[in-house]
Design a protein around this motif. Structure first.
Motif, PDB file in Angstrom:
ATOM      1  N   UNK A   7       2.111   0.029  -5.699  1.00  0.00           N
ATOM      2  CA  UNK A   7       3.221   0.746  -5.085  1.00  0.00           C
ATOM      3  C   UNK A   7       4.199   1.253  -6.133  1.00  0.00           C
ATOM      4  N   UNK A   8       4.482   2.549  -6.064  1.00  0.00           N
ATOM      5  CA  UNK A   8       5.487   3.170  -6.907  1.00  0.00           C
ATOM      6  C   UNK A   8       5.115   3.324  -8.369  1.00  0.00           C
ATOM      7  N   UNK A  78       3.864   7.570  -3.078  1.00  0.00           N
ATOM      8  CA  UNK A  78       4.023   6.151  -2.737  1.00  0.00           C
ATOM      9  C   UNK A  78       3.377   5.220  -3.762  1.00  0.00           C
ATOM     10  N   UNK A  79       2.239   5.609  -4.299  1.00  0.00           N
ATOM     11  CA  UNK A  79       1.503   4.748  -5.203  1.00  0.00           C
ATOM     12  C   UNK A  79       0.035   5.136  -5.203  1.00  0.00           C
ATOM     13  N   UNK A  80      -0.788   4.221  -5.680  1.00  0.00           N
ATOM     14  CA  UNK A  80      -2.220   4.517  -5.737  1.00  0.00           C
ATOM     15  C   UNK A  80      -3.030   3.239  -5.538  1.00  0.00           C
ATOM     16  N   UNK A  81      -4.263   3.457  -5.143  1.00  0.00           N
ATOM     17  CA  UNK A  81      -5.263   2.401  -5.065  1.00  0.00           C
ATOM     18  C   UNK A  81      -6.159   2.543  -6.287  1.00  0.00           C
ATOM     19  N   UNK A  97      -6.843   6.558  -6.196  1.00  0.00           N
ATOM     20  CA  UNK A  97      -6.740   7.238  -4.907  1.00  0.00           C
ATOM     21  C   UNK A  97      -5.260   7.194  -4.521  1.00  0.00           C
ATOM     22  N   UNK A  98      -4.613   8.333  -4.665  1.00  0.00           N
ATOM     23  CA  UNK A  98      -3.170   8.436  -4.474  1.00  0.00           C
ATOM     24  C   UNK A  98      -2.823   8.421  -2.988  1.00  0.00           C
ATOM     25  N   UNK A 141      -1.452  -2.866   5.094  1.00  0.00           N
ATOM     26  CA  UNK A 141      -0.113  -3.186   5.623  1.00  0.00           C
ATOM     27  C   UNK A 141       0.958  -2.893   4.574  1.00  0.00           C
ATOM     28  N   UNK A 142       0.670  -3.205   3.324  1.00  0.00           N
ATOM     29  CA  UNK A 142       1.639  -2.925   2.258  1.00  0.00           C
ATOM     30  C   UNK A 142       1.846  -1.414   2.090  1.00  0.00           C
ATOM     31  N   UNK A 143       0.770  -0.646   2.212  1.00  0.00           N
ATOM     32  CA  UNK A 143       0.901   0.812   2.164  1.00  0.00           C
ATOM     33  C   UNK A 143       1.748   1.319   3.329  1.00  0.00           C
ATOM     34  N   UNK A 144       1.448   0.825   4.533  1.00  0.00           N
ATOM     35  CA  UNK A 144       2.190   1.252   5.725  1.00  0.00           C
ATOM     36  C   UNK A 144       3.666   0.895   5.602  1.00  0.00           C
ATOM     37  N   UNK A 145       3.963  -0.285   5.059  1.00  0.00           N
ATOM     38  CA  UNK A 145       5.361  -0.679   4.848  1.00  0.00           C
ATOM     39  C   UNK A 145       6.053   0.288   3.890  1.00  0.00           C
ATOM     40  N   UNK A 146       5.386   0.625   2.789  1.00  0.00           N
ATOM     41  CA  UNK A 146       5.975   1.563   1.815  1.00  0.00           C
ATOM     42  C   UNK A 146       6.211   2.923   2.455  1.00  0.00           C
TER      43      UNK A 146
END
Length: 176
Positions: A7-8, A78-81, A97-98, A141-146
């Motif tokens: 994240x970020x 938001x971040x990347x995987x 994967x952004x 869930x962490x992505x959805x929260x961000x």
């Protein structure tokens, strides 16, 4: 989803960015989901970064328009995987994967995706219902929260109740 979520954090220079997908919000705090009906594959709008794309933001705008006939306003990284297992890009062993958040300003009439010829089913759902639908677990869930925090703080969108209905978008589209 096994890929670590960053994240970020900027994507490290050694990792190629192969995809960009978006948590794309309408004003009530729900996000758009597209479903490739022939393959029964639910996904966030977005896709593969192509050579003509200057950056992942351009990929997201292009793919959202092609797949779901969306017009986007503001977007935010938001971040990347960190994908180390996919192998879907030939000789690339690891990639990024952004993920971005964005504002949907218009949802046009449904039409076939020029890349696949499929007409996507389009739904609105809360970010956490999307995570459940996709089976993404804690990383999702962490992505959805961000994404939810970003939509609330940058654009003033409410946090949609997790019990909010999933809504199918009519074929003729809507203006959120």
């Amino acid at each position: 989803m096994e890929w670590p979520w960053h994240e970020g954090e900027p994507v490290p220079g050694h990792l190629p960015v192969t995809q960009c997908w978006g948590w794309l919000f309408v004003p009530d705090g729900r996000c758009l989901v597209v479903i490739d009906a022939p393959r029964r594959l639910p996904m966030l709008p977005g896709g593969t970064v192509e050579k003509q794309d200057l950056d992942p933001t351009q990929t997201l705008h292009r793919e959202a328009h092609e797949e779901a006939h969306l017009v986007l306003g503001s977007t935010h990284y938001l971040g990347y995987l960190h994908d180390t297992t996919s192998g879907s890009y030939g000789d690339i062993n690891a990639c990024a994967r952004v993920r971005m958040a964005g504002v949907v300003t218009r949802i046009g009439p449904s039409a076939p995706d020029p890349a696949t010829g499929a007409t996507m089913l389009r739904l609105l759902a809360t970010p956490h219902r999307i995570v459940e639908l996709f089976g993404w677990g804690e990383q999702g869930r962490r992505q959805a929260d961000a994404a939810t925090r970003t939509a609330n703080s940058l654009w003033g969108f409410p946090v949609a109740p997790e019990s909010a209905d999933i809504q199918e978008i009519p074929l003729e589209g809507i203006r959120p």
